[in-house]
Scaffold this motif. Structure first.
Motif, PDB file in Angstrom:
ATOM      1  N   SER A 208     -14.677  -0.629   4.551  1.00  0.00           N
ATOM      2  CA  SER A 208     -15.079  -1.610   3.539  1.00  0.00           C
ATOM      3  C   SER A 208     -15.346  -2.956   4.205  1.00  0.00           C
ATOM      4  N   ILE A 209     -16.493  -3.537   3.879  1.00  0.00           N
ATOM      5  CA  ILE A 209     -16.838  -4.883   4.352  1.00  0.00           C
ATOM      6  C   ILE A 209     -16.999  -5.769   3.127  1.00  0.00           C
ATOM      7  N   SER A 210     -16.342  -6.911   3.137  1.00  0.00           N
ATOM      8  CA  SER A 210     -16.399  -7.827   1.998  1.00  0.00           C
ATOM      9  C   SER A 210     -16.621  -9.243   2.493  1.00  0.00           C
ATOM     10  N   GLY A 211     -16.754 -10.158   1.541  1.00  0.00           N
ATOM     11  CA  GLY A 211     -16.907 -11.555   1.929  1.00  0.00           C
ATOM     12  C   GLY A 211     -15.618 -12.162   2.434  1.00  0.00           C
ATOM     13  N   PHE A 212     -14.500 -11.865   1.741  1.00  0.00           N
ATOM     14  CA  PHE A 212     -13.263 -12.585   2.017  1.00  0.00           C
ATOM     15  C   PHE A 212     -12.043 -11.693   2.186  1.00  0.00           C
ATOM     16  N   GLY A 213     -12.203 -10.385   2.111  1.00  0.00           N
ATOM     17  CA  GLY A 213     -11.070  -9.484   2.200  1.00  0.00           C
ATOM     18  C   GLY A 213     -10.930  -8.675   0.916  1.00  0.00           C
ATOM     19  N   GLN A 214     -10.154  -7.608   0.983  1.00  0.00           N
ATOM     20  CA  GLN A 214      -9.993  -6.713  -0.154  1.00  0.00           C
ATOM     21  C   GLN A 214      -8.961  -7.208  -1.163  1.00  0.00           C
ATOM     22  N   ASP A 215      -8.195  -8.195  -0.788  1.00  0.00           N
ATOM     23  CA  ASP A 215      -7.214  -8.778  -1.707  1.00  0.00           C
ATOM     24  C   ASP A 215      -7.052 -10.251  -1.362  1.00  0.00           C
ATOM     25  N   GLY A 216      -6.198 -10.930  -2.096  1.00  0.00           N
ATOM     26  CA  GLY A 216      -6.025 -12.365  -1.883  1.00  0.00           C
ATOM     27  C   GLY A 216      -6.775 -13.179  -2.910  1.00  0.00           C
ATOM     28  N   PRO A 217      -6.585 -14.500  -2.901  1.00  0.00           N
ATOM     29  CA  PRO A 217      -7.129 -15.358  -3.963  1.00  0.00           C
ATOM     30  C   PRO A 217      -8.653 -15.387  -4.045  1.00  0.00           C
ATOM     31  N   TYR A 218      -9.368 -15.079  -2.939  1.00  0.00           N
ATOM     32  CA  TYR A 218     -10.832 -15.139  -2.972  1.00  0.00           C
ATOM     33  C   TYR A 218     -11.468 -13.752  -2.987  1.00  0.00           C
ATOM     34  N   ALA A 219     -10.688 -12.711  -3.163  1.00  0.00           N
ATOM     35  CA  ALA A 219     -11.205 -11.349  -3.026  1.00  0.00           C
ATOM     36  C   ALA A 219     -12.356 -11.063  -3.974  1.00  0.00           C
ATOM     37  N   GLY A 220     -12.357 -11.668  -5.152  1.00  0.00           N
ATOM     38  CA  GLY A 220     -13.393 -11.393  -6.135  1.00  0.00           C
ATOM     39  C   GLY A 220     -14.657 -12.201  -5.962  1.00  0.00           C
ATOM     40  N   ARG A 221     -14.653 -13.144  -5.034  1.00  0.00           N
ATOM     41  CA  ARG A 221     -15.845 -13.970  -4.844  1.00  0.00           C
ATOM     42  C   ARG A 221     -16.960 -13.184  -4.165  1.00  0.00           C
ATOM     43  N   PRO A 222     -18.223 -13.459  -4.516  1.00  0.00           N
ATOM     44  CA  PRO A 222     -19.327 -12.825  -3.789  1.00  0.00           C
ATOM     45  C   PRO A 222     -19.422 -13.393  -2.376  1.00  0.00           C
ATOM     46  N   GLY A 223     -19.711 -12.527  -1.423  1.00  0.00           N
ATOM     47  CA  GLY A 223     -19.816 -12.969  -0.035  1.00  0.00           C
ATOM     48  C   GLY A 223     -21.252 -13.294   0.337  1.00  0.00           C
ATOM     49  N   PHE A 224     -21.423 -14.288   1.167  1.00  0.00           N
ATOM     50  CA  PHE A 224     -22.754 -14.691   1.630  1.00  0.00           C
ATOM     51  C   PHE A 224     -22.582 -15.318   3.006  1.00  0.00           C
ATOM     52  N   ASP A 225     -23.464 -14.981   3.936  1.00  0.00           N
ATOM     53  CA  ASP A 225     -23.283 -15.394   5.331  1.00  0.00           C
ATOM     54  C   ASP A 225     -23.062 -16.896   5.491  1.00  0.00           C
ATOM     55  N   GLN A 226     -23.915 -17.711   4.887  1.00  0.00           N
ATOM     56  CA  GLN A 226     -23.793 -19.150   5.122  1.00  0.00           C
ATOM     57  C   GLN A 226     -22.487 -19.700   4.552  1.00  0.00           C
ATOM     58  N   ILE A 227     -22.007 -19.118   3.461  1.00  0.00           N
ATOM     59  CA  ILE A 227     -20.710 -19.547   2.929  1.00  0.00           C
ATOM     60  C   ILE A 227     -19.617 -19.277   3.952  1.00  0.00           C
ATOM     61  N   ALA A 228     -19.677 -18.095   4.599  1.00  0.00           N
ATOM     62  CA  ALA A 228     -18.677 -17.747   5.614  1.00  0.00           C
ATOM     63  C   ALA A 228     -18.817 -18.626   6.843  1.00  0.00           C
ATOM     64  N   GLN A 229     -20.052 -18.977   7.216  1.00  0.00           N
ATOM     65  CA  GLN A 229     -20.233 -19.890   8.347  1.00  0.00           C
ATOM     66  C   GLN A 229     -19.534 -21.221   8.083  1.00  0.00           C
ATOM     67  N   GLY A 230     -19.657 -21.711   6.849  1.00  0.00           N
ATOM     68  CA  GLY A 230     -19.023 -22.984   6.509  1.00  0.00           C
ATOM     69  C   GLY A 230     -17.513 -22.872   6.430  1.00  0.00           C
ATOM     70  N   MET A 231     -17.016 -21.879   5.694  1.00  0.00           N
ATOM     71  CA  MET A 231     -15.573 -21.726   5.521  1.00  0.00           C
ATOM     72  C   MET A 231     -14.885 -21.285   6.802  1.00  0.00           C
ATOM     73  N   GLY A 232     -15.640 -20.597   7.678  1.00  0.00           N
ATOM     74  CA  GLY A 232     -15.074 -20.118   8.933  1.00  0.00           C
ATOM     75  C   GLY A 232     -15.084 -21.140  10.046  1.00  0.00           C
TER      76      GLY A 232
END
Length: 400
Positions: A128-152
């Motif tokens: 399974s590949i997700s935006g933020f993980g399979q659980d945790g407070p952001y698990a339900g958020r949609p993932g998008f590359d640029q969002i991960a670049q910023g948050m990462g």
């Protein structure tokens, strides 16, 4: 194996069957790694009347989609239908790997989550590949590359000093999450040889992006330093950066005292070796801007090709800065053969970006163009023991 070919892309993974439920980029990147090494990958998509396209993946016959989906077979299957889920489970009973990049709640709602599939086949490796993980407070958020670049953290260290955040020019979080997921699948398959059991492999864009920060992340974790933008300069190894020549730009990496000494000799500046501003790594770091200006005053006096040749001959790392077309024209790139051409069908000759890994006995090849939507549905279902009449009925009911 890919339709219409006597042999797979490689014999390395040809004993494995992979069910590809992925879309967009991170998931297809993962599965491409397996397909290119010979796994029998079955790309599963919605039936034509129900298909909503591949968002962000571009048109099916566009270069992006084509490069992501070579070396696969394809079938259609409506996973919103109970009969479709039943067929997926029948496929999973004989498969080795499932890869999906739905939002975490979607697969549970469809009844195709890891627990459901492991009950059908305990040897199954489910990735399974997700935006933020399979659980945790952001698990339900949609993932998008640029969002991960910023948050990462990546955008905070990319670009010129004080420029403000800058994204990297490729979807690096997507790509790395996919590659790490493929690595996890291979690790799980190796472990299965010992235990006989499959397991759930998880990767996310956020985790992948943080891991890729590497030494920049450890600067904070171990030294309490918050990295900043350094532009084209290396943040810690100086002088490393972009320098203008009489006809273009080049990269120079004159790091370490021995390379620095050779660099000064080639540039005809032996006096820099005793100049207290530049004599040590620490002093060069402190006076980086002045040093870079002095270096560029010299590099402007000759062509990029001459400098690249002279510096490399002296053992100083140096290279041209290419546009993409120039890169593929470089003799070393052509020698490596990473652009792989394939003839076939009505497509004529198409060039794909091949694998960056060479294996001496079981190399990877591009053996088939990406399949059309549902191209192999009938043959896959016939292999499952479903007869032609039943296949026609499934198609009429839009299960396939």
């Amino acid at each position: 194996m890919p339709d219409g070919h006597a042999k797979p892309a490689s014999t390395a993974l040809s004993r494995f069957t992979v069910l590809d439920l992925t879309r967009v980029r991170s998931g297809p990147t993962c599965v491409r790694q397996l397909a290119d090494w010979g796994a029998d990958v079955i790309k599963i998509e919605m039936p034509p009347a129900l298909d909503e396209g591949d968002p962000m993946g571009g048109p099916r016959h566009g270069s992006d989609f084509q490069n992501l989906h070579r070396n696969k077979r394809a079938m259609t299957l409506n996973l919103k239908s109970p009969d479709g889920v039943a067929l997926l489970k029948k496929l999973a009973a004989k498969a080795d790997v499932i890869v999906e990049n739905f939002r975490p709640d979607v697969k549970t709602r469809l009844g195709i989550d890891y627990e459901a599939m492991a009950a059908v086949n305990p040897r199954l490796v489910y990735a399974s590949i997700s935006g933020f993980g399979q659980d945790g407070p952001y698990a339900g958020r949609p993932g998008f590359d640029q969002i991960a670049q910023g948050m990462g953290g990546l955008m905070s260290i990319t670009g010129l000093p004080d420029q403000g955040p800058v994204r990297v020019g490729i979807p690096i979080a997507d790509l790395c999450a996919g590659i790490f997921a493929a690595q996890g699948i291979l690790v799980a398959l190796l472990e299965r040889e010992v235990s006989g059991k499959g397991q759930w492999v998880q990767s996310s864009l956020l985790q992948a992006q943080i891991f890729m920060l590497d030494f920049q992340a450890s600067r904070w974790l171990m030294q309490g330093e918050v990295p900043k933008q350094a532009g084209n300069n290396h943040p810690t190894s100086i002088p490393t950066g972009v320098f203008k020549t009489s006809d273009g730009y080049m990269n120079i990496a004159a790091t370490g005292q021995k390379i620095w000494q050779r660099f000064c000799q080639v540039l005809g500046k032996p006096e820099w070796l005793t100049d207290e501003r530049y004599a040590t790594a620490a002093s060069r770091s402190q006076n980086r801007d002045a040093l870079n200006a002095e270096i560029e005053a010299v590099t402007l006096t000759d062509t990029m090709a001459n400098w690249v040749s002279r510096l490399n001959e002296a053992g100083v790392p140096c290279g041209p800065i290419y546009k993409v077309d120039e890169m593929f024209a470089d003799p070393q790139v052509q020698h490596l053969g990473i652009a792989q051409k394939l003839n076939g069908g009505n497509k004529g000759e198409v060039a794909y970006v091949g694998q960056p890994i060479k294996l001496s006995r079981t190399p990877s090849h591009i053996v088939s163009h990406p399949p059309e939507l549902g191209q192999n549905t009938d043959e896959i279902l016939l292999d499952l023991g479903i007869d032609k009449a039943a296949i026609d009925d499934l198609r009429a009911r839009q299960v396939i």
